[in-house]
Design a protein around this motif. Structure first.
Motif, PDB file in Angstrom:
ATOM      1  N   GLY A 195      39.714  46.022  23.488  1.00  0.00           N
ATOM      2  CA  GLY A 195      38.699  45.677  24.478  1.00  0.00           C
ATOM      3  C   GLY A 195      38.632  46.634  25.637  1.00  0.00           C
ATOM      4  O   GLY A 195      38.420  46.231  26.779  1.00  0.00           O
ATOM      5  N   ALA A 196      38.773  47.925  25.368  1.00  0.00           N
ATOM      6  CA  ALA A 196      38.795  48.922  26.444  1.00  0.00           C
ATOM      7  C   ALA A 196      37.477  48.976  27.202  1.00  0.00           C
ATOM      8  O   ALA A 196      37.469  49.029  28.433  1.00  0.00           O
ATOM      9  CB  ALA A 196      39.138  50.292  25.872  1.00  0.00           C
ATOM     10  N   THR A 197      36.347  48.975  26.482  1.00  0.00           N
ATOM     11  CA  THR A 197      35.048  49.017  27.159  1.00  0.00           C
ATOM     12  C   THR A 197      34.470  47.626  27.362  1.00  0.00           C
ATOM     13  O   THR A 197      33.427  47.485  27.985  1.00  0.00           O
ATOM     14  CB  THR A 197      34.033  49.878  26.370  1.00  0.00           C
ATOM     15  N   ASP A 198      35.120  46.633  26.821  1.00  0.00           N
ATOM     16  CA  ASP A 198      34.686  45.241  26.988  1.00  0.00           C
ATOM     17  C   ASP A 198      35.916  44.343  27.075  1.00  0.00           C
ATOM     18  O   ASP A 198      36.284  43.693  26.120  1.00  0.00           O
ATOM     19  CB  ASP A 198      33.788  44.827  25.821  1.00  0.00           C
ATOM     20  N   ASN A 199      36.589  44.339  28.205  1.00  0.00           N
ATOM     21  CA  ASN A 199      36.064  44.756  29.487  1.00  0.00           C
ATOM     22  C   ASN A 199      37.191  45.302  30.363  1.00  0.00           C
ATOM     23  O   ASN A 199      37.172  45.174  31.564  1.00  0.00           O
ATOM     24  CB  ASN A 199      35.375  43.550  30.122  1.00  0.00           C
ATOM     25  N   ALA A 200      38.187  45.922  29.699  1.00  0.00           N
ATOM     26  CA  ALA A 200      39.325  46.449  30.460  1.00  0.00           C
ATOM     27  C   ALA A 200      38.902  47.540  31.428  1.00  0.00           C
ATOM     28  O   ALA A 200      39.488  47.680  32.509  1.00  0.00           O
ATOM     29  CB  ALA A 200      40.403  46.965  29.515  1.00  0.00           C
ATOM     30  N   ASP A 201      37.875  48.332  31.066  1.00  0.00           N
ATOM     31  CA  ASP A 201      37.417  49.388  31.974  1.00  0.00           C
ATOM     32  C   ASP A 201      36.901  48.806  33.281  1.00  0.00           C
ATOM     33  O   ASP A 201      37.212  49.292  34.368  1.00  0.00           O
ATOM     34  CB  ASP A 201      36.369  50.277  31.302  1.00  0.00           C
ATOM     35  N   ALA A 202      36.120  47.737  33.180  1.00  0.00           N
ATOM     36  CA  ALA A 202      35.602  47.098  34.391  1.00  0.00           C
ATOM     37  C   ALA A 202      36.726  46.467  35.210  1.00  0.00           C
ATOM     38  O   ALA A 202      36.699  46.497  36.446  1.00  0.00           O
ATOM     39  CB  ALA A 202      34.564  46.047  34.015  1.00  0.00           C
ATOM     40  N   SER A 203      37.719  45.905  34.540  1.00  0.00           N
ATOM     41  CA  SER A 203      38.857  45.321  35.253  1.00  0.00           C
ATOM     42  C   SER A 203      39.613  46.394  36.024  1.00  0.00           C
ATOM     43  O   SER A 203      39.990  46.198  37.186  1.00  0.00           O
ATOM     44  CB  SER A 203      39.788  44.619  34.265  1.00  0.00           C
ATOM     45  N   ALA A 204      39.823  47.561  35.389  1.00  0.00           N
ATOM     46  CA  ALA A 204      40.511  48.664  36.066  1.00  0.00           C
ATOM     47  C   ALA A 204      39.702  49.163  37.258  1.00  0.00           C
ATOM     48  O   ALA A 204      40.255  49.434  38.334  1.00  0.00           O
ATOM     49  CB  ALA A 204      40.759  49.800  35.073  1.00  0.00           C
ATOM     50  N   ALA A 205      38.394  49.286  37.083  1.00  0.00           N
ATOM     51  CA  ALA A 205      37.538  49.737  38.183  1.00  0.00           C
ATOM     52  C   ALA A 205      37.570  48.759  39.344  1.00  0.00           C
ATOM     53  O   ALA A 205      37.550  49.160  40.516  1.00  0.00           O
ATOM     54  CB  ALA A 205      36.109  49.939  37.687  1.00  0.00           C
ATOM     55  N   LEU A 206      37.622  47.486  39.035  1.00  0.00           N
ATOM     56  CA  LEU A 206      37.660  46.464  40.079  1.00  0.00           C
ATOM     57  C   LEU A 206      38.970  46.525  40.866  1.00  0.00           C
ATOM     58  O   LEU A 206      38.969  46.421  42.101  1.00  0.00           O
ATOM     59  CB  LEU A 206      37.480  45.089  39.441  1.00  0.00           C
ATOM     60  N   ILE A 207      40.074  46.719  40.162  1.00  0.00           N
ATOM     61  CA  ILE A 207      41.365  46.861  40.841  1.00  0.00           C
ATOM     62  C   ILE A 207      41.338  48.085  41.760  1.00  0.00           C
ATOM     63  O   ILE A 207      41.809  48.041  42.904  1.00  0.00           O
ATOM     64  CB  ILE A 207      42.506  46.956  39.807  1.00  0.00           C
ATOM     65  N   GLU A 208      40.751  49.183  41.273  1.00  0.00           N
ATOM     66  CA  GLU A 208      40.657  50.389  42.096  1.00  0.00           C
ATOM     67  C   GLU A 208      39.733  50.175  43.296  1.00  0.00           C
ATOM     68  O   GLU A 208      40.007  50.669  44.394  1.00  0.00           O
ATOM     69  CB  GLU A 208      40.177  51.569  41.243  1.00  0.00           C
ATOM     70  N   ALA A 209      38.666  49.424  43.112  1.00  0.00           N
ATOM     71  CA  ALA A 209      37.781  49.117  44.237  1.00  0.00           C
ATOM     72  C   ALA A 209      38.537  48.372  45.332  1.00  0.00           C
ATOM     73  O   ALA A 209      38.382  48.678  46.529  1.00  0.00           O
ATOM     74  CB  ALA A 209      36.589  48.287  43.757  1.00  0.00           C
ATOM     75  N   MET A 210      39.365  47.432  44.938  1.00  0.00           N
ATOM     76  CA  MET A 210      40.151  46.693  45.926  1.00  0.00           C
ATOM     77  C   MET A 210      41.175  47.603  46.607  1.00  0.00           C
ATOM     78  O   MET A 210      41.417  47.487  47.807  1.00  0.00           O
ATOM     79  CB  MET A 210      40.837  45.499  45.255  1.00  0.00           C
ATOM     80  N   ARG A 211      41.749  48.548  45.833  1.00  0.00           N
ATOM     81  CA  ARG A 211      42.685  49.499  46.435  1.00  0.00           C
ATOM     82  C   ARG A 211      41.985  50.369  47.477  1.00  0.00           C
ATOM     83  O   ARG A 211      42.521  50.623  48.560  1.00  0.00           O
ATOM     84  CB  ARG A 211      43.319  50.385  45.355  1.00  0.00           C
ATOM     85  N   ILE A 212      40.771  50.799  47.152  1.00  0.00           N
ATOM     86  CA  ILE A 212      39.991  51.616  48.095  1.00  0.00           C
ATOM     87  C   ILE A 212      39.763  50.850  49.393  1.00  0.00           C
ATOM     88  O   ILE A 212      39.974  51.371  50.497  1.00  0.00           O
ATOM     89  CB  ILE A 212      38.650  52.027  47.459  1.00  0.00           C
ATOM     90  N   LEU A 213      39.327  49.608  49.278  1.00  0.00           N
ATOM     91  CA  LEU A 213      39.055  48.803  50.475  1.00  0.00           C
ATOM     92  C   LEU A 213      40.317  48.609  51.299  1.00  0.00           C
ATOM     93  O   LEU A 213      40.275  48.674  52.538  1.00  0.00           O
ATOM     94  CB  LEU A 213      38.470  47.456  50.059  1.00  0.00           C
TER      95      LEU A 213
END
Length: 201
Positions: A16-34
């Motif tokens: 499930g890399a593109t459905d939906n682990a990629d989005a999960s990783a991006a979300l974690i990174e978004a929180m790190r950025i904030l």
């Protein structure tokens, strides 16, 4: 509160890399950025990684039922400004499905404009089904899903034995994280809550 979400489950034949682990990783990174920017928005920004999306939105529906449904959660419903979901598709985020909410589209359009150099293009009025934002829209809450390219997604990756990590582009994840962090920050910093198309029950 501003809530962001993605899902971590997969189909039976791959990870499930593109459905939906990629989005999960991006979300974690978004929180790190904030967090790294030490921003102080008006509202709390929270994220959730759902399970059971492939089996019927089980994780998000259980969460929404527990925290937002019914008379006892009326205050929590009133306090939720927006839910932002990242699924489905791959590639850069280029807009949002507006769930036919004409009141919010000008707001999202304004937030999108400075991100055009990152590939953001447009927000569309249409709805999208079959993903976790529906757990929130069912309760009358404003919830929106990202709009991404479907290059090879439906024909090669989605729910197949090819949905492994090599199908994910790191540059796309970086762009996704920036977009998610930006929209979360705008939603959390706005003086007014985002407009709703109907009163929350």
């Amino acid at each position: 509160m501003v809530l962001l979400g993605a899902h971590l489950d997969s189909w039976h034949s791959a990870t499930g890399a593109t459905d939906n682990a990629d989005a999960s990783a991006a979300l974690i990174e978004a929180m790190r950025i904030l967090k790294a920017l030490d921003l102080k928005p008006r509202r709390t920004i929270r994220m959730a990684l759902w399970g059971g999306e492939e089996q019927g939105l089980l994780g998000s529906r259980a969460y929404a039922a527990r925290h937002y449904a019914g008379d006892s959660n009326a205050t929590a419903r009133e306090k939720l400004s927006v839910y932002l979901n990242n699924d489905p598709g791959t590639g850069p985020i280029y807009g949002w499905y507006m769930e036919e909410n004409a009141l919010i589209k000008p707001v999202f359009d304004a937030w999108l404009e400075p991100l055009k150099d990152l590939g953001m293009r447009k927000n569309v009025t249409a709805k999208i089904g079959n993903t976790d934002h529906l757990a929130f829209t069912a309760l009358g809450l404003p919830a929106f899903n990202t709009l991404q390219d479907y290059t090879d997604y439906d024909t090669r990756d989605h729910h197949t034995n090819m949905d492994f990590a090599e199908r994910v582009r790191v540059d796309d994840l970086k762009q996704n994280a920036i977009v998610l962090a930006t929209f979360a920050y705008h939603a959390a910093s706005r003086r007014e809550k985002l407009p709703r198309t109907r009163p929350v029950p």
